[in-house]
Design an enzyme around this catalytic site. Structure first.
Site, short mmCIF file in Angstrom:
data_model
loop_
_atom_site.label_atom_id
_atom_site.label_comp_id
_atom_site.label_asym_id
_atom_site.label_seq_id
_atom_site.Cartn_x
_atom_site.Cartn_y
_atom_site.Cartn_z
CB CYS A 69 -0.72 0.40 1.39
SG CYS A 69 -1.56 1.95 1.78
CB CYS A 179 -2.82 3.35 -5.82
SG CYS A 179 -4.04 2.72 -5.03
N1 DGL Z 1 -3.53 0.15 -2.35
C1 DGL Z 1 -4.20 1.12 -1.94
C2 DGL Z 1 -2.36 2.26 -2.07
O1 DGL Z 1 -1.14 1.49 -2.62
C3 DGL Z 1 -4.81 1.71 -1.05
C4 DGL Z 1 -5.28 2.86 -1.24
C5 DGL Z 1 -6.60 3.33 -0.89
O2 DGL Z 1 -7.27 2.37 0.25
O3 DGL Z 1 -6.89 4.72 -0.78
O4 DGL Z 1 -2.13 3.58 -2.20
#
Ligand code: DGL
Length: 239
Positions: A69, A179
């Site tokens: 994340c 993301c």
């Molecule tokens: N998948 C995550 C990232 O890489 C989190 C996205 C989210 O929950 O806003 O930032």
């Protein structure tokens, strides 16, 4: 056993890349769907949620952890790790391996697409400039919710077109999908922007292979803090 976590489904793009590079590794995945998206929350809120997710993985017996994340990357500071009895060696996050990998790519102009919290942190922008890249930034605050709720391709395409219009002229030759949810719709990005995309998952998986113990029997456990139609597709894979 290696633990991987994210706010929801997105981290599975990294989980799957690790599986490809290390077929024998035992993997545990936790997606905090109840609290997704993280990208529109404050740093303090995200830090607290990250600590809870990491603790869940530790309770499963995991000592080596992948923070799949980007929105959490800025929160993984020394006090947080110390409070969980972890050190930097126990954690792999997204930004470091991504920058190392992009260093070797010839594209010089990067369009950073990421959540609001990641864009606001400036972490990618600073590190990309540090390796000689020019950066344009584009926050996509609604996209994670679109993906988590299973919006169809047409709806995602409309949303990306709206963001593209607000951005005006784009001179990038590569889109950094900053993301882990975004690679799930990489083809829509490429169609809307007509620019190739870069998915950091493989670079992170290679880092896992070089730093973590990847022995095991290829076991997998995938869980989420809230079941949804989308997560059910994935939990079925749990042995
Ligand atoms: N998948 C995550 C990232 O890489 C989190 C996205 C989210 O929950 O806003 O930032």
């Amino acid at each position: 056993m290696i633990g991987v976590f994210d706010s929801g489904l997105g981290g599975l793009t990294v989980f799957n890349a690790i599986r490809t590079y290390a077929p024998k590794t035992d993997l545990v995945y936790f997606g905090d769907t109840k609290n997704a998206p993280y990208g529109n929350k404050t740093k303090e809120e995200v830090k607290k949620l990250a600590a809870e997710s990491i603790q869940k993985l530790i309770d499963e017996g995991v000592v080596e952890i992948v923070s799949a994340c980007n929105s959490i990357s800025i929160s993984l500071d020394a006090p947080l790790l110390t409070s969980l009895s972890l050190s930097k060696e126990n954690i792999i996050e997204m930004v470091g391996p991504t920058i190392q990998d992009l260093k070797n790519r010839e594209e010089k102009n990067i369009l950073l697409c990421a959540t609001q919290i990641t864009i606001d942190s400036g972490v990618y922008q600073d590190r990309l400039k540090g390796i000689g890249k020019k950066v344009e930034e584009l926050p996509l605050p609604e996209l994670v919710s679109y993906i988590e709720s299973g919006k169809n391709r047409e709806e995602v395409q409309k949303l990306l077109e709206k963001y593209k219009q607000t951005q005006g002229k784009i001179s990038a030759d590569l889109i950094l999908l900053g993301c882990t949810h975004y690679p799930l719709v990489a083809d829509v990005f490429e169609e809307v922007f007509s620019i190739p995309t870069y998915n950091p998952a493989n670079a992170v998986a290679r880092e896992v292979l070089s730093r973590f113990n990847c022995d095991g029997e290829g076991k997998e456990k995938i869980s989420f803090s809230k079941e949804t139609k989308q997560t059910q597709r994935y939990t079925k894979r749990t042995p």
